[in-house]
Design a protein around this motif. Sequence first.
Motif, PDB file in Angstrom:
ATOM      1  N   ASP A   5      -1.187   5.184 -12.603  1.00 22.98           N
ATOM      2  CA  ASP A   5      -1.048   4.112 -13.586  1.00 22.98           C
ATOM      3  C   ASP A   5       0.059   3.120 -13.247  1.00 22.98           C
ATOM      4  O   ASP A   5       0.421   2.295 -14.072  1.00 22.98           O
ATOM      5  CB  ASP A   5      -0.786   4.726 -14.962  1.00 22.98           C
ATOM      6  CG  ASP A   5      -0.940   3.727 -16.089  1.00 22.98           C
ATOM      7  OD1 ASP A   5      -1.895   2.938 -16.047  1.00 22.98           O
ATOM      8  OD2 ASP A   5      -0.090   3.728 -16.989  1.00 22.98           O
ATOM      9  N   MET A   6       0.601   3.160 -12.052  1.00 15.82           N
ATOM     10  CA  MET A   6       1.742   2.305 -11.714  1.00 15.82           C
ATOM     11  C   MET A   6       1.450   0.806 -11.903  1.00 15.82           C
ATOM     12  O   MET A   6       2.245   0.115 -12.548  1.00 15.82           O
ATOM     13  CB  MET A   6       2.205   2.583 -10.286  1.00 15.82           C
ATOM     14  CG  MET A   6       3.449   1.809  -9.903  1.00 15.82           C
ATOM     15  SD  MET A   6       4.907   2.231 -10.860  1.00 15.82           S
ATOM     16  CE  MET A   6       5.304   3.795 -10.168  1.00 15.82           C
ATOM     17  N   PRO A   7       0.327   0.266 -11.385  1.00 16.80           N
ATOM     18  CA  PRO A   7       0.092  -1.174 -11.598  1.00 16.80           C
ATOM     19  C   PRO A   7      -0.008  -1.543 -13.081  1.00 16.80           C
ATOM     20  O   PRO A   7       0.547  -2.559 -13.509  1.00 16.80           O
ATOM     21  CB  PRO A   7      -1.235  -1.434 -10.884  1.00 16.80           C
ATOM     22  CG  PRO A   7      -1.362  -0.333  -9.892  1.00 16.80           C
ATOM     23  CD  PRO A   7      -0.689   0.854 -10.513  1.00 16.80           C
ATOM     24  N   ASN A   8      -0.688  -0.719 -13.852  1.00 20.80           N
ATOM     25  CA  ASN A   8      -0.801  -1.004 -15.287  1.00 20.80           C
ATOM     26  C   ASN A   8       0.550  -0.879 -15.984  1.00 20.80           C
ATOM     27  O   ASN A   8       0.862  -1.671 -16.881  1.00 20.80           O
ATOM     28  CB  ASN A   8      -1.808  -0.053 -15.934  1.00 20.80           C
ATOM     29  CG  ASN A   8      -3.208  -0.275 -15.431  1.00 20.80           C
ATOM     30  OD1 ASN A   8      -3.582  -1.388 -15.083  1.00 20.80           O
ATOM     31  ND2 ASN A   8      -3.991   0.780 -15.375  1.00 20.80           N
ATOM     32  N   ALA A   9       1.346   0.088 -15.589  1.00 22.61           N
ATOM     33  CA  ALA A   9       2.681   0.252 -16.187  1.00 22.61           C
ATOM     34  C   ALA A   9       3.552  -0.959 -15.884  1.00 22.61           C
ATOM     35  O   ALA A   9       4.282  -1.445 -16.757  1.00 22.61           O
ATOM     36  CB  ALA A   9       3.331   1.523 -15.665  1.00 22.61           C
ATOM     37  N   MET A  10       3.481  -1.454 -14.653  1.00 29.96           N
ATOM     38  CA  MET A  10       4.275  -2.633 -14.301  1.00 29.96           C
ATOM     39  C   MET A  10       3.846  -3.833 -15.140  1.00 29.96           C
ATOM     40  O   MET A  10       4.689  -4.591 -15.634  1.00 29.96           O
ATOM     41  CB  MET A  10       4.151  -2.925 -12.808  1.00 29.96           C
ATOM     42  CG  MET A  10       4.842  -1.898 -11.945  1.00 29.96           C
ATOM     43  SD  MET A  10       4.964  -2.319 -10.194  1.00 29.96           S
ATOM     44  CE  MET A  10       3.300  -2.094  -9.627  1.00 29.96           C
ATOM     45  N   GLU A  11       2.535  -4.003 -15.335  1.00 27.98           N
ATOM     46  CA  GLU A  11       2.045  -5.118 -16.148  1.00 27.98           C
ATOM     47  C   GLU A  11       2.485  -4.979 -17.607  1.00 27.98           C
ATOM     48  O   GLU A  11       2.857  -5.967 -18.242  1.00 27.98           O
ATOM     49  CB  GLU A  11       0.526  -5.208 -16.056  1.00 27.98           C
ATOM     50  CG  GLU A  11       0.035  -5.695 -14.714  1.00 27.98           C
ATOM     51  CD  GLU A  11      -1.475  -5.666 -14.607  1.00 27.98           C
ATOM     52  OE1 GLU A  11      -2.163  -5.549 -15.651  1.00 27.98           O
ATOM     53  OE2 GLU A  11      -1.980  -5.775 -13.479  1.00 27.98           O
ATOM     54  N   TRP A  25       5.921  -5.682  -8.927  1.00 30.18           N
ATOM     55  CA  TRP A  25       5.224  -5.440  -7.662  1.00 30.18           C
ATOM     56  C   TRP A  25       6.042  -6.010  -6.511  1.00 30.18           C
ATOM     57  O   TRP A  25       6.243  -5.352  -5.493  1.00 30.18           O
ATOM     58  CB  TRP A  25       3.832  -6.065  -7.687  1.00 30.18           C
ATOM     59  CG  TRP A  25       3.026  -5.717  -6.474  1.00 30.18           C
ATOM     60  CD1 TRP A  25       2.163  -4.674  -6.348  1.00 30.18           C
ATOM     61  CD2 TRP A  25       3.022  -6.398  -5.217  1.00 30.18           C
ATOM     62  NE1 TRP A  25       1.626  -4.661  -5.087  1.00 30.18           N
ATOM     63  CE2 TRP A  25       2.140  -5.714  -4.361  1.00 30.18           C
ATOM     64  CE3 TRP A  25       3.681  -7.514  -4.718  1.00 30.18           C
ATOM     65  CZ2 TRP A  25       1.892  -6.105  -3.064  1.00 30.18           C
ATOM     66  CZ3 TRP A  25       3.438  -7.904  -3.416  1.00 30.18           C
ATOM     67  CH2 TRP A  25       2.559  -7.205  -2.609  1.00 30.18           C
ATOM     68  N   SER A  26       6.524  -7.223  -6.673  1.00 27.79           N
ATOM     69  CA  SER A  26       7.313  -7.861  -5.612  1.00 27.79           C
ATOM     70  C   SER A  26       8.579  -7.079  -5.311  1.00 27.79           C
ATOM     71  O   SER A  26       8.940  -6.896  -4.146  1.00 27.79           O
ATOM     72  CB  SER A  26       7.685  -9.290  -6.020  1.00 27.79           C
ATOM     73  OG  SER A  26       6.530 -10.076  -6.142  1.00 27.79           O
ATOM     74  N   LEU A  27       9.255  -6.617  -6.349  1.00 24.41           N
ATOM     75  CA  LEU A  27      10.485  -5.856  -6.132  1.00 24.41           C
ATOM     76  C   LEU A  27      10.205  -4.484  -5.526  1.00 24.41           C
ATOM     77  O   LEU A  27      11.013  -3.966  -4.767  1.00 24.41           O
ATOM     78  CB  LEU A  27      11.242  -5.699  -7.450  1.00 24.41           C
ATOM     79  CG  LEU A  27      11.855  -6.983  -7.998  1.00 24.41           C
ATOM     80  CD1 LEU A  27      12.369  -6.764  -9.409  1.00 24.41           C
ATOM     81  CD2 LEU A  27      12.957  -7.480  -7.091  1.00 24.41           C
ATOM     82  N   ARG A  28       9.064  -3.908  -5.851  1.00 26.47           N
ATOM     83  CA  ARG A  28       8.736  -2.580  -5.335  1.00 26.47           C
ATOM     84  C   ARG A  28       8.302  -2.622  -3.871  1.00 26.47           C
ATOM     85  O   ARG A  28       8.650  -1.758  -3.086  1.00 26.47           O
ATOM     86  CB  ARG A  28       7.644  -1.950  -6.187  1.00 26.47           C
ATOM     87  CG  ARG A  28       7.267  -0.561  -5.728  1.00 26.47           C
ATOM     88  CD  ARG A  28       6.191   0.014  -6.641  1.00 26.47           C
ATOM     89  NE  ARG A  28       5.655   1.231  -6.084  1.00 26.47           N
ATOM     90  CZ  ARG A  28       5.983   2.440  -6.463  1.00 26.47           C
ATOM     91  NH1 ARG A  28       6.862   2.589  -7.428  1.00 26.47           N
ATOM     92  NH2 ARG A  28       5.436   3.499  -5.908  1.00 26.47           N
ATOM     93  N   TYR A  29       7.523  -3.643  -3.497  1.00 27.87           N
ATOM     94  CA  TYR A  29       6.917  -3.653  -2.169  1.00 27.87           C
ATOM     95  C   TYR A  29       7.530  -4.650  -1.193  1.00 27.87           C
ATOM     96  O   TYR A  29       7.192  -4.633  -0.023  1.00 27.87           O
ATOM     97  CB  TYR A  29       5.411  -3.908  -2.283  1.00 27.87           C
ATOM     98  CG  TYR A  29       4.711  -2.782  -2.993  1.00 27.87           C
ATOM     99  CD1 TYR A  29       4.569  -1.544  -2.384  1.00 27.87           C
ATOM    100  CD2 TYR A  29       4.213  -2.936  -4.277  1.00 27.87           C
ATOM    101  CE1 TYR A  29       3.934  -0.495  -3.025  1.00 27.87           C
ATOM    102  CE2 TYR A  29       3.572  -1.897  -4.936  1.00 27.87           C
ATOM    103  CZ  TYR A  29       3.443  -0.682  -4.297  1.00 27.87           C
ATOM    104  OH  TYR A  29       2.816   0.350  -4.937  1.00 27.87           O
ATOM    105  N   ARG A  30       8.393  -5.529  -1.661  1.00 28.36           N
ATOM    106  CA  ARG A  30       9.064  -6.486  -0.774  1.00 28.36           C
ATOM    107  C   ARG A  30      10.552  -6.496  -1.099  1.00 28.36           C
ATOM    108  O   ARG A  30      10.934  -6.750  -2.229  1.00 28.36           O
ATOM    109  CB  ARG A  30       8.535  -7.901  -0.998  1.00 28.36           C
ATOM    110  CG  ARG A  30       7.183  -8.148  -0.437  1.00 28.36           C
ATOM    111  CD  ARG A  30       6.886  -9.630  -0.528  1.00 28.36           C
ATOM    112  NE  ARG A  30       5.636  -9.776  -1.262  1.00 28.36           N
ATOM    113  CZ  ARG A  30       5.345 -10.740  -2.107  1.00 28.36           C
ATOM    114  NH1 ARG A  30       6.233 -11.679  -2.353  1.00 28.36           N
ATOM    115  NH2 ARG A  30       4.200 -10.791  -2.699  1.00 28.36           N
TER     116      ARG A  30
END
Length: 88
Positions: A5-11, A25-30
């Motif tokens: 559920d990570m993408p939904n939790a971030m949203e 997402w940007s902070l997690r992957y870049r």
Amino acid sequence: RGPGDMPNAMERLERRYSLPGRSFWSLRYRKPKTICASLFLKLLAAYEAERERQMRLHNHEIELTKAIAGASHAAVLAAEALVGADHV
């Protein structure tokens, strides 16, 4: 809410705390070269709000356990030691 559920939790967090879309997402992957002060302050406020929410839930659980098992139960003492000075 679960392992996938990570993408939904971030949203959800972006909507709840009025953060720019895809900021988590940007902070997690870049790795950011810089971070805007306004984004940092919003992240800090979101962190503090979530921390307070979790502490309220934890304190409620301690009170429930006290009512069921007693104030001298090992689980209650361990939980209160974990909370430390923040426990009311």
